[in-house]
Scaffold this active site. Structure first.
Site, PDB file in Angstrom:
ATOM      1  CB  SER A  90       3.403  -7.376  -2.748  1.00  0.00           C
ATOM      2  OG  SER A  90       2.036  -7.667  -2.934  1.00  0.00           O
ATOM      3  CE  LYS A 117      -0.768 -18.071  -1.102  1.00  0.00           C
ATOM      4  NZ  LYS A 117      -0.298 -17.209  -2.215  1.00  0.00           N
ATOM      5  CB  THR A 162      -0.868 -11.339 -10.450  1.00  0.00           C
ATOM      6  OG1 THR A 162      -0.568 -10.979  -9.098  1.00  0.00           O
ATOM      7  CG2 THR A 162      -0.524 -12.812 -10.655  1.00  0.00           C
ATOM      8  CE  LYS A 220       4.330  -9.056   0.437  1.00  0.00           C
ATOM      9  NZ  LYS A 220       2.945  -9.524   0.652  1.00  0.00           N
ATOM     10  CG  ASN A 235      -6.643  -9.100  -9.929  1.00  0.00           C
ATOM     11  OD1 ASN A 235      -6.972  -8.149 -10.631  1.00  0.00           O
ATOM     12  ND2 ASN A 235      -5.537  -9.112  -9.234  1.00  0.00           N
ATOM     13  CE  LYS A 285       4.704 -17.063  -7.087  1.00  0.00           C
ATOM     14  NZ  LYS A 285       3.250 -16.896  -6.895  1.00  0.00           N
TER      15      LYS A 285
END
Length: 424
Positions: free
Chosen positions: A357, A114, A198, A78, A229, A102
């Protein structure tokens, strides 16, 4: 005998080098699991792809793209996809590794991944942006999927990019696969609450950290680096709690107002090409002066490696909330700790995005969607439970929150690795 060299030798002060130092610091707290620690220093898989597209003027341009899957012991990979001219394999490796930590820190059933393309998307037309997204997705399609690796938005990518990625993957596999990416538009299987998740996570962890420090948010002075954001949403929530934003830095420069910047005016202008410095309600100062601004809370929400040793010595903040990934280099981390500055590390502080997510992914599989209030309640509960466990670990071992986060997360990752064993 285990070879001790890392997958890629880190360059000085690089994101990958920072991550490797963070892993080394947690090994003494892993007990018998330390024998598996080398697993954390080696990405499972790294894919480099050529992304050729035909430009609007007929030229054929080539861009380099990456997708790294760091560790998938606990579930599918992820992690986001960023479009930026400074993207490198080493950076993407570090970002994928931080995603591994994380997702484990908040106990989501994911591993870390990533991706990125080395490109300046501001120089592309909308059609060229779509072409580069679709070609990149086709190239990495051999390793992504709703059960294997689920991309999401990151720097310079958004819901539209995710829609193109989802459509491209779906066309290549012969059926609509909404769960292959998260951060999609709502009518394509996106989740309510995802856009602000986030920034909300930064606020929730920051609010708890401030409470434990005895720092009253009413009147607290906050400096925010990075006003996209994450930074802008966190700023809004802190202002709602009574704090004031005294400094903002974005790609256009730095603006300061010790009485507090008016976010209602600042945020719309920051979304235009003029950026934050186009706002008239503050003083424009040189970028390095951002670190000298008197503040109680510092939120680095831009890119990696922003807080170096000199800046760590300068800041007057009592609390640092890492909205960005890897914003503090290890030397600066030590200086902040010596000065008594509390750092809530990225791998817990900005985990709100991946948490929602996860909610989106679950909703896509069930085709049943929750309302935003339910999502925020679930998000806040997961973030608070994770932070409280990490804080207990920090208190028990008398270590920083960063090392405690790694201790909790790496124990989960390596326990999964040990229990699964090695194949074949």
């Amino acid at each position: 005998m285990s070879e001790k060299l890392s997958f890629v030798q880190p360059t000085p002060n690089s994101p990958w080098g920072t991550y490797l130092q963070q892993v080394d610091r947690v090994i003494p707290y892993l007990g018998d699991l330390a024998r598996w620690a080398e697993t954390l220093k080696r990405p499972k898989r790294a894919l480099i792809v050529d992304v050729p597209i035909e430009m609007d003027d007929g030229r054929i341009a080539h861009y380099e793209g990456y997708r790294v899957q760091h560790n998938m012991s606990r579930g599918p990979g992820k992690g986001g996809v960023r479009f930026h001219p400074d993207v490198t394999l080493e950076e993407v490796m570090a970002l994928s590794a931080w995603m591994t930590v994380k997702t484990a820190a908040v106990n989501l059933p994911y591993g870390g991944a990533k991706g990125g393309i080395r490109v300046d998307p501001k120089k592309l037309s909308q059609k060229e942006l779509e072409k580069i997204t679709r070609r990149y997705t086709s190239e990495i399609g051999i390793i992504i999927g709703p059960h294997t690796d689920i991309p999401a938005p990151d720097v310079n990518t958004n819901g539209q990019i995710m829609a193109w990625m989802m459509d491209t993957y779906s066309m290549n596999t012969g059926g609509t696969s909404t769960g292959v990416v998260t951060g999609k538009p709502l009518h394509l299987g996106g989740s309510l609450g995802r856009v602000k998740a986030t920034g909300r996570g930064v606020f929730v962890t920051g609010r708890e950290a401030a409470r434990r420090l005895g720092l009253d948010l009413r009147g607290a002075r906050i400096a925010v680096q990075g006003f996209g954001n994450v930074g802008s949403v966190a700023a809004e929530l802190f202002v709602e709690a009574g704090a004031k934003i005294v400094a903002v830095q974005d790609h256009t420069g730095t603006i300061v107002n010790e009485n507090g910047l008016d976010l209602a005016g600042l945020i719309p202008i920051s979304r235009t090409p003029a950026g934050a410095v186009g706002f008239e309600g503050g003083d424009k100062v040189p970028n390095e002066q951002f670190w000298d601004v008197a503040c109680d809370i510092l939120i680095p929400a831009a890119l990696e490696g922003q807080i170096n040793a000199d800046r760590a010595r300068k800041t007057s903040a009592r609390l640092v909330l890492e909205g960005a990934n890897g914003p503090t280099v290890p030397e600066a981390d030590d200086i902040l700790a010596e000065r008594g500055v509390l750092v809530v590390p990225d791998v817990i502080c900005n985990a709100g995005g991946v948490t929602v997510s996860y909610f989106e992914w679950v909703q896509d599989f069930s085709s049943f969607f929750w309302d935003e209030d339910e999502i925020n309640v679930r998000l806040d509960r997961i973030m608070m439970n994770a932070l409280n466990q990490i804080w207990d670990t920090a208190d028990k071992h008398k270590i920083t929150l960063r090392t405690a986060t790694y201790a909790v997360a790496c124990e989960r990752i390596l326990t999964a690795r040990q229990e699964r064993g090695l194949y074949p």
